[in-house]
Structures are given as structure tokens and as C-alpha cells.
Design a protein around this motif. Structure first.
Motif, mmCIF file in Angstrom:
data_model
loop_
_atom_site.group_PDB
_atom_site.id
_atom_site.type_symbol
_atom_site.label_atom_id
_atom_site.label_comp_id
_atom_site.label_asym_id
_atom_site.label_seq_id
_atom_site.Cartn_x
_atom_site.Cartn_y
_atom_site.Cartn_z
ATOM 1 N N PHE A 96 53.630 29.683 -80.183
ATOM 2 C CA PHE A 96 54.796 28.811 -80.023
ATOM 3 C C PHE A 96 56.104 29.600 -80.023
ATOM 4 O O PHE A 96 57.043 29.232 -79.324
ATOM 5 N N VAL A 97 56.163 30.682 -80.755
ATOM 6 C CA VAL A 97 57.344 31.548 -80.671
ATOM 7 C C VAL A 97 57.450 32.127 -79.255
ATOM 8 O O VAL A 97 58.540 32.181 -78.675
ATOM 9 N N GLY A 98 56.315 32.517 -78.683
ATOM 10 C CA GLY A 98 56.311 33.029 -77.311
ATOM 11 C C GLY A 98 56.735 31.980 -76.301
ATOM 12 O O GLY A 98 57.460 32.278 -75.343
ATOM 13 N N VAL A 99 56.300 30.739 -76.493
ATOM 14 C CA VAL A 99 56.681 29.646 -75.588
ATOM 15 C C VAL A 99 58.185 29.420 -75.638
ATOM 16 O O VAL A 99 58.860 29.366 -74.602
ATOM 17 N N ILE A 100 58.713 29.297 -76.835
ATOM 18 C CA ILE A 100 60.152 29.042 -76.981
ATOM 19 C C ILE A 100 60.960 30.227 -76.451
ATOM 20 O O ILE A 100 61.953 30.050 -75.739
ATOM 21 N N ALA A 101 60.527 31.430 -76.773
ATOM 22 C CA ALA A 101 61.242 32.621 -76.298
ATOM 23 C C ALA A 101 61.217 32.707 -74.776
ATOM 24 O O ALA A 101 62.233 33.065 -74.158
ATOM 25 N N SER A 102 60.090 32.369 -74.150
ATOM 26 C CA SER A 102 60.023 32.469 -72.694
ATOM 27 C C SER A 102 60.998 31.506 -72.028
ATOM 28 O O SER A 102 61.649 31.860 -71.045
ATOM 29 N N GLY A 130 47.930 32.830 -85.013
ATOM 30 C CA GLY A 130 47.868 32.810 -83.556
ATOM 31 C C GLY A 130 48.740 31.716 -82.962
ATOM 32 O O GLY A 130 49.449 31.937 -81.983
ATOM 33 N N LEU A 131 48.700 30.514 -83.556
ATOM 34 C CA LEU A 131 49.503 29.412 -83.038
ATOM 35 C C LEU A 131 50.996 29.622 -83.268
ATOM 36 O O LEU A 131 51.816 29.281 -82.408
ATOM 37 N N ILE A 132 51.362 30.185 -84.421
ATOM 38 C CA ILE A 132 52.779 30.485 -84.665
ATOM 39 C C ILE A 132 53.275 31.483 -83.620
ATOM 40 O O ILE A 132 54.337 31.302 -83.015
ATOM 41 N N GLY A 133 52.507 32.534 -83.413
ATOM 42 C CA GLY A 133 52.882 33.517 -82.395
ATOM 43 C C GLY A 133 52.960 32.904 -81.014
ATOM 44 O O GLY A 133 53.855 33.223 -80.219
ATOM 45 N N CYS A 170 52.032 34.747 -73.291
ATOM 46 C CA CYS A 170 51.431 33.961 -74.373
ATOM 47 C C CYS A 170 49.905 34.064 -74.333
ATOM 48 O O CYS A 170 49.300 33.979 -73.269
ATOM 49 N N GLU A 171 49.324 34.218 -75.482
ATOM 50 C CA GLU A 171 47.881 34.438 -75.608
ATOM 51 C C GLU A 171 47.092 33.137 -75.530
ATOM 52 O O GLU A 171 47.582 32.072 -75.888
ATOM 53 N N THR A 172 45.861 33.241 -75.078
ATOM 54 C CA THR A 172 44.926 32.116 -75.091
ATOM 55 C C THR A 172 44.260 32.102 -76.465
ATOM 56 O O THR A 172 43.142 32.582 -76.638
ATOM 57 N N VAL A 173 44.948 31.543 -77.434
ATOM 58 C CA VAL A 173 44.596 31.651 -78.847
ATOM 59 C C VAL A 173 43.180 31.157 -79.135
ATOM 60 O O VAL A 173 42.362 31.880 -79.710
ATOM 61 N N PHE A 174 42.877 29.917 -78.758
ATOM 62 C CA PHE A 174 41.575 29.349 -79.114
ATOM 63 C C PHE A 174 40.437 30.028 -78.364
ATOM 64 O O PHE A 174 39.350 30.208 -78.905
ATOM 65 N N TYR A 175 40.679 30.417 -77.135
ATOM 66 C CA TYR A 175 39.666 31.125 -76.358
ATOM 67 C C TYR A 175 39.319 32.444 -77.035
ATOM 68 O O TYR A 175 38.160 32.778 -77.243
ATOM 69 N N VAL A 176 40.354 33.196 -77.400
ATOM 70 C CA VAL A 176 40.138 34.501 -78.033
ATOM 71 C C VAL A 176 39.447 34.336 -79.378
ATOM 72 O O VAL A 176 38.497 35.059 -79.700
ATOM 73 N N LEU A 177 39.902 33.367 -80.185
ATOM 74 C CA LEU A 177 39.285 33.166 -81.498
ATOM 75 C C LEU A 177 37.823 32.739 -81.368
ATOM 76 O O LEU A 177 36.962 33.237 -82.092
ATOM 77 N N ALA A 178 37.553 31.810 -80.452
ATOM 78 C CA ALA A 178 36.168 31.359 -80.257
ATOM 79 C C ALA A 178 35.287 32.511 -79.804
ATOM 80 O O ALA A 178 34.161 32.686 -80.283
ATOM 81 N N LEU A 179 35.813 33.321 -78.913
ATOM 82 C CA LEU A 179 35.040 34.429 -78.380
ATOM 83 C C LEU A 179 34.810 35.508 -79.437
ATOM 84 O O LEU A 179 33.683 35.889 -79.717
ATOM 85 N N TYR A 180 35.876 35.989 -80.042
ATOM 86 C CA TYR A 180 35.754 37.095 -80.985
ATOM 87 C C TYR A 180 35.022 36.698 -82.264
ATOM 88 O O TYR A 180 34.137 37.401 -82.725
#
Length: 176
Positions: free
Chosen positions: A162-168, A157-160, A131-141
Motif C-alpha cells: 500500500f505504501v508502493g501504491v500511494i507512492a506511485s 507485505g501488505l504495508i509495503g 508493487c509486489e504480488t504479495v499473496f502470490y509470493v507468500l503462497a508460493l514461497y
């Protein structure tokens, strides 16, 4: 086989550096000057990124120190239970989109408390690894590129995430 891979891993960085230097000499490029220019550019990028990183770490520390993380865990526990996600993972799920290193610390605590072979430990490992660090990446990029309108990046980013969290969690349940 492991000896060969170990030897290759030790030689990889020096080999790449040697290759770059030899290629630079072959092309008659001022290697040292190019290195200095690259180092200057790298330092400029680091200075530009630093305020965004500091803001994220201050925000994380504020949430954890104020007790807001515990409050969110209590409030969100029934919602996560609907998806079959153990309540012990909520703090990791809430922190992962913001901080990769902070989530590694939480994962380590999960491993110590519940074990590496437990559903909670395995789910935490898969979550941190996928799962990605969504807010960190968005703030940085977006901070570096000076883009002000993120449009759909946060939602996607958040949809992806939460899908990753549930899938894991579900994949780990299937493997147990």
C-alpha cells in the motif's frame, strides 16, 4: 549503440550456455548427467508449485466472475478518494497483490481506456512495475518451504504494497 546492445542480447543466452559447457568440460564434469538431474529437480519443483498457482487463479476468477470485484470497487471508492487515488485504479490495486499476469491485463485495459500519458495510465504502469504480488509470493514461497506460521509476513507485505501504491500515484502526480 542500440545495434551493439541488440547483438549482445541475442548472444547472451548462447554465450552463457557455451561458457557453462566449456567450464564443465574443463572440470571434467558429466555435463549431460548434471543437466538431466537439474531438469528432474526443476520438474519436481514445478509439480510442487502447481497446486498453489491453480488455487490462486481459481480464486481470482471466482472474485471477478461473481461480480465481487465491482462490488469492492463501489464500496472502496470513497476510501481510496481520501488518499487521492483515482477510482479507475481500484480493480488493479485489488488484483495486483494476488496476480501479476491478471494485473498486466488490467493495466493494458487502463492504457487503452485512459491513455499511456494520463495520470491513471502512468500510475498503473508504475504500480505494476514496482508493487509486489504479495499473496502470490507468500503462497508460493511458504507453500514450497512448508512453513505454516507466516507471522508478520502478510502484514509487512501488505504495508509495503500500500505504501508502493500511494507512492506511485503521488510520484506520477508530481511528474505531470
Amino acid at each position: 549503440m542500440s545495434f551493439i546492445l541488440s547483438t549482445l542480447s541475442y548472444m547472451f543466452i548462447p554465450g552463457i550456455l557455451t561458457l557453462v559447457i566449456v567450464f564443465g568440460l574443463y572440470k571434467k564434469t558429466p555435463i549431460y548427467d548434471c543437466f538431466i538431474e537439474g531438469a528432474k529437480d526443476g520438474l519436481k519443483a514445478a509439480v510442487e508449485i502447481l497446486p498453489f498457482i491453480i488455487a490462486i487463479f481459481v480464486g481470482i476468477e471466482s472474485i471477478v466472475s461473481s461480480g465481487a470485484m465491482d462490488f469492492f470497487q463501489r464500496i472502496l471508492s470513497p476510501v481510496f478518494a481520501l488518499f487521492g487515488i483515482p477510482k479507475e485504479l481500484i480493480s488493479l490495486i485489488l488484483l495486483r497483490p494476488v496476480s501479476g499476469s491478471g494485473s498486466l491485463v488490467l493495466m493494458e485495459r487502463v492504457m487503452q481506456n485512459y491513455g499511456v500519458d494520463s495520470l491513471i495510465g502512468q500510475s498503473a504502469s508504475v504500480m505494476v512495475g514496482t508493487c509486489e504480488t504479495v499473496f502470490y509470493v507468500l503462497a508460493l514461497y511458504f507453500g514450497i518451504t512448508h512453513v505454516k506460521n507466516m507471522r508478520h509476513a502478510v502484514i509487512a507485505g501488505l504495508i509495503g504494497y500500500f505504501v508502493g501504491v500511494i507512492a506511485s500515484v503521488y510520484i506520477c502526480k508530481l511528474l505531470q
